[in-house]
Design a protein around this motif. Structure first.
Motif, PDB file in Angstrom:
ATOM      1  N   HIS A 161      -3.889   5.810   4.100  1.00 51.69           N
ATOM      2  CA  HIS A 161      -3.145   4.862   3.194  1.00 51.69           C
ATOM      3  C   HIS A 161      -3.940   3.488   3.130  1.00 51.69           C
ATOM      4  CE1 HIS A 161       0.240   3.312   0.916  1.00 51.69           C
ATOM      5  NE2 HIS A 161       0.156   2.213   1.645  1.00 51.69           N
ATOM      6  N   GLU A 221      -2.252   8.965  -3.158  1.00 48.95           N
ATOM      7  CA  GLU A 221      -0.873   8.437  -2.356  1.00 48.95           C
ATOM      8  C   GLU A 221      -0.670   6.976  -3.061  1.00 48.95           C
ATOM      9  OE1 GLU A 221      -1.406   8.556   1.541  1.00 48.95           O
ATOM     10  OE2 GLU A 221      -1.035  10.598   1.826  1.00 48.95           O
ATOM     11  N   GLU A 262      -2.335   4.330  -3.667  1.00 50.15           N
ATOM     12  CA  GLU A 262      -2.851   3.355  -2.508  1.00 50.15           C
ATOM     13  C   GLU A 262      -3.024   1.689  -3.195  1.00 50.15           C
ATOM     14  OE1 GLU A 262      -4.893   7.167  -0.313  1.00 50.15           O
ATOM     15  OE2 GLU A 262      -5.814   6.024  -1.772  1.00 50.15           O
TER      16      GLU A 262
END
Length: 305
Positions: A129, A295, A297
């Protein structure tokens, strides 16, 4: 409905507009054909280097889309950069990697998503992440607290990025075998210190009174990649990740002096003086803090340590 649209168009079209020649797609099509022909005749140099999981046709299509951005770049430097992308299985799409022109040299530039992509290839890495902390976000960092309670970030999802305030921190961490890694935190001042101490390309631009190094044109992108590069030190490493860092540093060397050879790339001698593809002028776009990614990010990246 179509008659109404025609009447509206006629009412809003001036005589001057009607006299202007309409742009033609012929030149764009011709340039694209030239690019495609060039890739088809030289493409085996990099497609043969692609990892098995990367689709050759898709990689070639992405490469074709970036060729117009490489105005005045030499054939050899384009092939070297494409080969570097292929070696690591990274698409030159401005997200995983980019090919950036420095005068006549096309330069391979891995982005922070490229580093993350290589981290994911290690079987022990569960997730990676990266994020930005903005001034009005809720966050706390207590390095002496046990993981994962040592770091907390709650973005203000009820506010826009502008309303959340300027970016104050970049951070990155990974989950490895069910355990969270150390959190890497990098503030703006630390990113500036990395730039001043390590980037040869930035130092050269300053000496020459120019404003064309990645640290000057895309500071946030470089800041993000600096953060993710530090994460490499605390996740399971691989030869591939080490080689990517070396290639990243080679790109900085190439921007600061004579064209450098990216370690591990070889371009056939008979290809170095080959026919050049047609050129255009635009650089690959680089996303800024707040953009979507794997994700969710947060930004785009690029940086030499």
């Amino acid at each position: 409905m179509s008659d109404l649209k025609d009447r509206v168009k006629a009412a809003t079209t001036t005589e001057e507009d009607e006299q202007q020649p309409q742009p033609s797609a012929v030149l764009d099509i011709a340039a694209r054909d030239d690019h495609l022909k060039w890739l088809q005749s030289h493409g085996t140099y990099f497609t043969d280097a692609l990892p098995r999981h990367v689709d050759k046709a898709h990689f070639t299509a992405v490469a074709l889309s970036v060729l117009p951005n490489l105005k005045n770049c030499t054939n050899q430097s384009i092939m070297t950069s494409l080969l570097a992308c292929a070696r690591f299985g990274l698409e030159p799409d401005g997200r995983q990697a980019a090919i950036i022109p420095y005068k006549q040299t096309a330069t391979f530039q891995p982005m922070y998503q490229g580093y993350i992509e290589l981290m994911y290839r290690h079987p022990a890495v569960d997730t990676v992440h990266f994020g930005w902390v903005r001034a009005k976000d809720e966050w706390d960092y207590e390095p002496t607290a046990p993981s994962p309670r040592d770091f907390r970030h709650r973005p203000r999802v009820d506010l826009t990025d502008d309303e959340r305030g300027p970016v104050i921190l970049a951070y990155a961490f990974a989950w490895i075998g069910g355990h969270r890694s150390q959190v890497i935190i990098l503030n703006r001042q630390q990113a500036t210190e990395i730039r001043d101490k390590y980037s040869k390309g930035y130092a050269k631009a300053v000496r020459e009174g120019k404003n064309d190094s990645p640290w000057q044109t895309s500071f946030d992108a470089m800041w993000a990649k600096s953060c993710v590069r530090r994460l490499v030190k605390v996740v399971p490493t691989s030869t591939e990740l080490t080689e990517l860092i070396n290639s990243d540093d080679d790109a900085d060397d190439a921007a600061s002096s004579a064209p450098a050879v990216i370690r591990g790339t070889v371009v056939a001698r008979d290809d170095q003086d080959g026919e050049q593809p047609a050129r255009a002028t635009e650089w690959p776009a680089t996303a800024q803090p707040g953009s979507a990614s794997r994700e969710s990010e947060g930004s785009e990246a690029g940086e030499q340590l």
